[in-house]
Write an enzyme that holds these catalytic residues in place. Structure first.
Site, PDB file in Angstrom:
ATOM      1  N   GLY A 154      53.397  83.588  24.785  1.00 34.88           N
ATOM      2  CA  GLY A 154      53.607  82.296  25.449  1.00 34.88           C
ATOM      3  C   GLY A 154      54.933  82.323  26.178  1.00 34.88           C
ATOM      4  N   ILE A 156      58.111  81.884  25.076  1.00 36.57           N
ATOM      5  CA  ILE A 156      59.159  82.677  24.441  1.00 36.57           C
ATOM      6  C   ILE A 156      58.746  84.150  24.384  1.00 36.57           C
ATOM      7  CG2 ILE A 156      60.485  83.057  22.318  1.00 36.57           C
ATOM      8  CD1 ILE A 156      60.209  80.045  21.758  1.00 36.57           C
ATOM      9  N   ARG A 176      45.942  84.811  21.448  1.00 35.77           N
ATOM     10  CA  ARG A 176      44.692  84.178  21.841  1.00 35.77           C
ATOM     11  C   ARG A 176      44.443  84.385  23.335  1.00 35.77           C
ATOM     12  NH1 ARG A 176      45.843  78.461  19.262  1.00 35.77           N
ATOM     13  NH2 ARG A 176      47.940  79.123  19.865  1.00 35.77           N
ATOM     14  N   THR A 235      60.957  84.670  14.229  1.00 34.58           N
ATOM     15  CA  THR A 235      61.805  83.556  14.652  1.00 34.58           C
ATOM     16  C   THR A 235      60.937  82.352  14.984  1.00 34.58           C
ATOM     17  OG1 THR A 235      61.804  84.363  16.935  1.00 34.58           O
ATOM     18  CG2 THR A 235      63.665  85.021  15.557  1.00 34.58           C
ATOM     19  N   ARG A 237      57.729  80.638  12.738  1.00 33.10           N
ATOM     20  CA  ARG A 237      57.576  79.790  11.558  1.00 33.10           C
ATOM     21  C   ARG A 237      57.144  80.660  10.380  1.00 33.10           C
ATOM     22  NH1 ARG A 237      59.857  76.894  14.291  1.00 33.10           N
ATOM     23  NH2 ARG A 237      59.535  74.701  14.849  1.00 33.10           N
ATOM     24  N   GLU A 266      63.070  74.699   4.377  1.00 30.66           N
ATOM     25  CA  GLU A 266      64.418  74.748   4.948  1.00 30.66           C
ATOM     26  C   GLU A 266      65.103  73.409   4.695  1.00 30.66           C
ATOM     27  OE1 GLU A 266      64.035  75.794   9.074  1.00 30.66           O
ATOM     28  OE2 GLU A 266      63.137  77.724   8.628  1.00 30.66           O
ATOM     29  N   HIS A 286      67.733  79.726  10.441  1.00 27.91           N
ATOM     30  CA  HIS A 286      67.015  79.054  11.551  1.00 27.91           C
ATOM     31  C   HIS A 286      67.964  78.720  12.712  1.00 27.91           C
ATOM     32  CE1 HIS A 286      63.113  76.660  12.555  1.00 27.91           C
ATOM     33  NE2 HIS A 286      63.632  77.257  13.615  1.00 27.91           N
TER      34      HIS A 286
END
Lengths: 343, 69
Positions: A154, A156, A176, A235, A237, A266, A286
């Site tokens: 995507g 990133i 996907r 980086t 989830r 977190e 994070h």
């Protein structure tokens, strides 16, 4: 307007240029974290506008039911942590800038920092140097000529793929349909399969959203296909991997290394996470989106949403005491409690 | 800020360098060239020089005058 900002761990928000936009309001900033509903209800009892930093604190019905003054939640990005239906029932407007925008370069850059840091064992060597040793770990590995697997091509993922090319890596993409199509358009090689991506890559970097369809999408079998010398970088989830799957895979030797910026729960406090004690894992708290320019951009939008809400109510047709407000803007009519507060 | 990989005296042992105690400085133990593929390449050359000398045909000689002595 009483504005509360939660979870500003580094006390950054008041230092942003855009903070001046809310100068005319009463702003309360909390730097610590709690998920405790009683504590939050106490902290937020006078709050009319709640500002959230990403997904740090869940805002669910049991809390919302106790926040009688709350009229607006202003935040950025996706909102799996907000019970939007409960907000709607209570006439709390949720404003969140999402959708197409610039990629999170901050996250892409942090990803790349972790890739180099892990391959060259920079954090370990830096700590060893301070502790009195010189070149204390097995030799690091370079990136040139190695294969980077981008899982989730995507916004990133595409930026990270570009960094890989800049470092002379062979880049493979998987994901996907949309990912695959975009990767082909960008001239990036699409892996033959998900299995091939994990088996052939020296670095696998995850850039998927966490939704029901992607929860646990990286399985123990996927990890077990990785090379003993390979690195997995997360980086995105923690929920993309099954609970404990990464720790087990690392103990089994495939992959050989991990770089992790995200955790199931977190913040991780007191150093209580099994990955933190593994020598072949580097962990960051994070930090992906936690970067000055990105937060400036994010909070400019968050404060603008907040001011737009406040201004809407100061229009002449919205008189004090109006019970319907503003009828044309929302599909479901809200109580005009906002008018009582703001006009 | 500073990021430093090299020091006046190396190796730095016992953590004895003023930069190591500064919070706005990050220090690495001269890792720049310390990387597997680079060392593989470097030592391929180094051992080839050694074998070349052993076979009587030194290569990459920095001081050819020494060969005449």
């Amino acid at each position: 307007m009483n504005i509360t900002i939660l979870d500003d761990y580094q006390d950054t928000i008041r230092t942003l240029a855009c903070y001046s936009r809310v100068a005319g309001h009463t702003v309360t900033i909390w730097n610590d974290h709690t998920k405790d509903v009683d504590t939050l209800a106490g902290r937020l009892k006078d709050t009319e506008a709640l500002v959230l930093i990403r997904e740090r604190t869940p805002i669910r019905a049991p809390l919302l039911e106790r926040l009688d003054k709350l009229r607006l939640i202003s935040q950025a990005g996706v909102y799996p942590h907000v019970d939007v239906e409960a907000c709607t029932r209570r006439g709390v407007v949720v404003s969140s800038q999402t959708g197409p925008g610039r990629p999170s370069y901050a996250t892409a850059e942090l990803t790349w920092g972790l890739v180099i840091a892990a391959f060259r064992r920079i954090p370990q060597e830096m700590a060893a140097l301070k502790a009195g040793k010189w070149q204390a770990y097995p030799i690091g590995i370079g990136l040139r000529g190695k294969t980077l697997g981008v899982y989730g091509y995507g916004k990133i993922g595409a930026v990270v793929a570009g960094y890989g090319r800049a470092f002379g890596m062979n880049v493979l993409a998987w994901g996907r349909e949309h990912s695959v199509t975009q990767a082909r358009q960008d001239g990036v090689t699409v892996a033959a399969s998900k299995d091939a991506l994990f088996a052939e890559s020296d670095v696998v970097s995850l850039h998927l959203r966490l939704i029901d369809a992607t929860r646990g999408i990286v399985t123990a079998a996927d990890l077990g296909r990785m090379k003993p010398t390979a690195l997995i970088v997360n980086t995105s989830r923690a929920g993309l991997l099954g609970p404990g799957a990464l720790e087990a895979a690392l103990r089994a030797g495939r992959p050989g290394m991990a770089a992790v910026d995200v955790f199931e729960e977190e913040p991780v406090l007191g150093g209580r996470h099994p990955l933190l004690s593994m020598d072949n894992v580097i962990c960051a708290p994070h930090l992906g989106y936690v970067e000055h320019d990105g937060l400036e951009h994010m909070f400019t939008g968050i404060f603008d949403q907040l001011l737009a809400y406040a201004n809407m109510c100061s229009r002449p047709r919205c008189a004090p005491g109006d019970r319907e407000w503003p009828p044309s803007t929302f599909s479901r009519r809200s109580r005009c409690s906002a008018a009582d507060i703001l006009c | 800020m500073a990021a430093v990989d090299v020091f006046e005296e190396e190796p730095v042992l016992g953590g004895r360098h003023p930069l190591l105690s500064m919070d706005n400085v990050i220090c690495a133990p001269h890792l720049g060239y310390v990387e597997h593929d680079g060392l593989e390449h470097m030592f391929t050359g180094i051992f080839d020089q050694l074998l070349a000398y052993a076979s009587g045909k030194p290569i990459n000689v920095a001081n050819p005058e020494a060969l005449k002595r």
